[in-house]
Design a protein around this motif. Structure first.
Motif, PDB file in Angstrom:
ATOM      1  N   VAL A   2       0.850  -1.190   0.000  1.00 32.04           N
ATOM      2  CA  VAL A   2       0.000   0.000   0.000  1.00 32.04           C
ATOM      3  C   VAL A   2       0.887   1.243   0.000  1.00 32.04           C
ATOM      4  CG1 VAL A   2      -1.525   1.376   1.478  1.00 32.04           C
ATOM      5  CG2 VAL A   2      -2.008  -1.045   1.110  1.00 32.04           C
ATOM      6  N   VAL A   3       0.574   2.189  -0.866  1.00 38.94           N
ATOM      7  CA  VAL A   3       1.258   3.480  -0.820  1.00 38.94           C
ATOM      8  C   VAL A   3       0.257   4.553  -0.417  1.00 38.94           C
ATOM      9  CG1 VAL A   3       3.221   3.114  -2.347  1.00 38.94           C
ATOM     10  CG2 VAL A   3       1.005   3.621  -3.336  1.00 38.94           C
ATOM     11  N   TYR A   4       0.750   5.580   0.251  1.00 35.01           N
ATOM     12  CA  TYR A   4      -0.136   6.661   0.676  1.00 35.01           C
ATOM     13  C   TYR A   4       0.672   7.936   0.820  1.00 35.01           C
ATOM     14  CZ  TYR A   4       1.807   5.626   5.292  1.00 35.01           C
ATOM     15  OH  TYR A   4       2.653   5.411   6.332  1.00 35.01           O
ATOM     16  N   GLU A   5      -0.044   9.036   0.906  1.00 34.97           N
ATOM     17  CA  GLU A   5       0.629  10.334   0.945  1.00 34.97           C
ATOM     18  C   GLU A   5      -0.197  11.280   1.809  1.00 34.97           C
ATOM     19  OE1 GLU A   5       2.898  12.149  -2.702  1.00 34.97           O
ATOM     20  OE2 GLU A   5       0.809  12.779  -2.751  1.00 34.97           O
ATOM     21  N   VAL A   6       0.345  11.634   2.966  1.00 37.12           N
ATOM     22  CA  VAL A   6      -0.326  12.592   3.849  1.00 37.12           C
ATOM     23  C   VAL A   6       0.432  13.903   3.718  1.00 37.12           C
ATOM     24  CG1 VAL A   6      -1.024  13.054   6.237  1.00 37.12           C
ATOM     25  CG2 VAL A   6      -0.841  10.697   5.452  1.00 37.12           C
ATOM     26  N   PRO A   7      -0.264  15.031   3.475  1.00 35.08           N
ATOM     27  CA  PRO A   7       0.464  16.297   3.329  1.00 35.08           C
ATOM     28  C   PRO A   7       1.290  16.619   4.584  1.00 35.08           C
ATOM     29  CG  PRO A   7      -1.923  16.661   3.386  1.00 35.08           C
ATOM     30  CD  PRO A   7      -1.718  15.187   3.342  1.00 35.08           C
ATOM     31  N   GLU A   8       2.492  17.107   4.361  1.00 32.44           N
ATOM     32  CA  GLU A   8       3.393  17.344   5.497  1.00 32.44           C
ATOM     33  C   GLU A   8       2.951  18.508   6.362  1.00 32.44           C
ATOM     34  OE1 GLU A   8       7.619  17.488   4.720  1.00 32.44           O
ATOM     35  OE2 GLU A   8       7.433  15.517   3.741  1.00 32.44           O
ATOM     36  N   SER A   9       2.602  19.620   5.715  1.00 30.49           N
ATOM     37  CA  SER A   9       2.125  20.752   6.522  1.00 30.49           C
ATOM     38  C   SER A   9       0.810  21.264   5.942  1.00 30.49           C
ATOM     39  CB  SER A   9       3.181  21.855   6.602  1.00 30.49           C
ATOM     40  OG  SER A   9       3.984  21.862   5.439  1.00 30.49           O
ATOM     41  N   PRO A  10      -0.290  20.572   6.305  1.00 30.91           N
ATOM     42  CA  PRO A  10      -1.584  20.954   5.722  1.00 30.91           C
ATOM     43  C   PRO A  10      -2.017  22.346   6.148  1.00 30.91           C
ATOM     44  CG  PRO A  10      -1.851  19.268   7.424  1.00 30.91           C
ATOM     45  CD  PRO A  10      -0.397  19.451   7.224  1.00 30.91           C
ATOM     46  N   GLU A  11      -2.766  23.007   5.249  1.00 33.66           N
ATOM     47  CA  GLU A  11      -3.241  24.368   5.526  1.00 33.66           C
ATOM     48  C   GLU A  11      -4.242  24.396   6.666  1.00 33.66           C
ATOM     49  OE1 GLU A  11      -4.904  26.246   2.031  1.00 33.66           O
ATOM     50  OE2 GLU A  11      -3.117  25.688   0.889  1.00 33.66           O
ATOM     51  N   ASP A  12      -5.146  23.380   6.676  1.00 36.27           N
ATOM     52  CA  ASP A  12      -6.145  23.312   7.738  1.00 36.27           C
ATOM     53  C   ASP A  12      -6.436  21.842   8.030  1.00 36.27           C
ATOM     54  OD1 ASP A  12      -7.900  22.340   5.762  1.00 36.27           O
ATOM     55  OD2 ASP A  12      -8.544  24.378   5.266  1.00 36.27           O
ATOM     56  N   GLU A  13      -7.466  21.589   8.835  1.00 34.02           N
ATOM     57  CA  GLU A  13      -7.712  20.201   9.222  1.00 34.02           C
ATOM     58  C   GLU A  13      -8.497  19.425   8.164  1.00 34.02           C
ATOM     59  OE1 GLU A  13     -10.576  19.320  12.199  1.00 34.02           O
ATOM     60  OE2 GLU A  13     -12.047  20.275  10.899  1.00 34.02           O
ATOM     61  N   ASN A  14      -8.795  20.059   7.038  1.00 35.54           N
ATOM     62  CA  ASN A  14      -9.568  19.378   5.999  1.00 35.54           C
ATOM     63  C   ASN A  14      -8.705  18.888   4.847  1.00 35.54           C
ATOM     64  OD1 ASN A  14     -12.085  19.723   7.276  1.00 35.54           O
ATOM     65  ND2 ASN A  14     -12.159  21.851   6.579  1.00 35.54           N
TER      66      ASN A  14
END
Lengths: 207, 145
Positions: free
Chosen positions: A150-162
């Motif tokens: 499985v590959v995934y990508e979570v933004p490192e510094s998201p602008e907000d909680e959405n």
């Protein structure tokens, strides 16, 4: 006459012998599924995560059962609820069609920052009260995901909680020896898994 | 009804054909009921355009803080959701929003979407203007929408 009978008997015995040995030598054919069965099942690496009740769950925890894993996150509005609803259908079907199967179903959240154990519990039990939620530290999730293809990508510094998380949408099957055994790729519908899994089971038992 | 009785209407219909105005209709409008505590939801529908080309430029509803058109892309082995700020609707075309594809994403749900309820969704098209439709909330665990 007796001699002819003897020869015929010998030929018959030989034929049966050849047939039997050919059958023994030929490996069982790997079934075609809506995804793939691994050439060599992959033992899960060591990892330590947390289930939705706050208890530790490790690679060892998966031994003894067939596990159906979906990697995703609870803020996912589309593919994750579709997939979990499909898995719930699979579970209900196997309760009657494979009553002896010891099976468990998991959502592994790759978004631990938002998916607390409470949040996960609330979410997975909506699909089935027995569904299990798993998450934990990023580096531990990464080990599990890598083994589960499985590959995934979570933004490192998201602008907000959405923020949005990219992830493979697949169902990973772990065998009772705690090995990644098969992967169902998109669209991994309940109908597909219900049709293919008994063949996976048969193949597994013939090995 | 005959058009002879309504000459004004006949002229309007003729004019709209000449001007090539977009003629947008929406059907099969539904949203997935959400698990307790869910912060996001998704709505689906089919856009029928029997007129000139148009563009979907905005979406809004009181059930969520932000409402956006999203699509899914297969990229690097991942399902990647992507915001589509402007969606082209070709002339005389049908555009389907459906699970796993184009959807209206409801971000920051005010409350979980309960099966059996309805809410209003307003879509803004560049030519056709604002269209508000009722959205049926469906428990997709049990019934196919």
């Amino acid at each position: 006459m007796q001699r002819t009978m003897l020869i015929l008997t010998c030929i018959a015995a030989l034929a049966i012998g050849v047939f039997a040995s050919v059958r023994m030598m030929a490996p069982p054919e790997r079934p075609e599924i809506g995804g793939y069965i691994l050439d060599a099942p992959r033992l899960l690496p060591e990892f330590s995560l947390t289930d939705a009740n706050g208890n530790e769950i490790t690679n060892e925890s998966f031994k003894g059962d067939w596990s159906f894993l979906y990697f995703g996150y609870t803020y996912c509005p589309d593919v994750c609820p579709i997939s979990l609803a499909e898995l719930a259908r699979v579970k209900r079907e196997f309760e009657t069609s494979l009553p002896d199967l010891s099976d468990h179903y998991y959502l592994v959240s790759v978004d631990p920052a938002r998916d607390t154990p409470e949040r996960l519990r609330e979410y997975v039990s909506y699909f089935d009260p027995d569904f299990r939620g798993v998450s934990g530290k990023d580096e531990e999730i990464a080990k599990f995901a890598l083994a589960a293809a499985v590959v995934y990508e979570v933004p490192e510094s998201p602008e907000d909680e959405n923020y949005i998380v990219g992830h493979s949408s697949s169902v990973t099957i772990i065998d009772p020896k705690g090995r990644v055994y098969a992967i169902f790729t998109q669209p991994h519908t309940a109908a597909q898994i219900i049709e293919d899994f008994p063949q996976i089971l048969e193949y597994y038992e013939s090995m | 009804m005959t058009l002879m009785k309504y000459p004004g209407l006949a002229v309007l219909m003729l004019l709209s054909t000449i001007a090539g105005a977009a003629d947008i209709k929406l059907d099969d409008v539904w949203a997935r009921a959400t698990p307790p505590g869910a912060r996001t939801g998704a709505a689906y529908f089919t856009v029928h355009n029997t007129g000139a080309a148009d563009r979907l430029v905005a979406a809004a509803s009181i059930v969520a803080e932000t409402v956006e058109v999203h699509t899914h892309e297969h990229k690097d082995g991942m399902m990647q959701m992507r915001h589509v700020p402007v969606l082209d609707i070709a002339q005389n075309s049908t555009v389907e929003f459906r699970p796993g594809g184009l959807h209206v994403m409801l971000i920051g749900l005010v409350a979980p979407l309960q099966a059996g309820d309805e809410f209003q969704l307003t879509l803004t098209f560049e030519q056709a203007g604002e269209i508000t439709v009722p959205v049926r909330i469906v428990d997709a665990r049990r019934e196919s929408p």
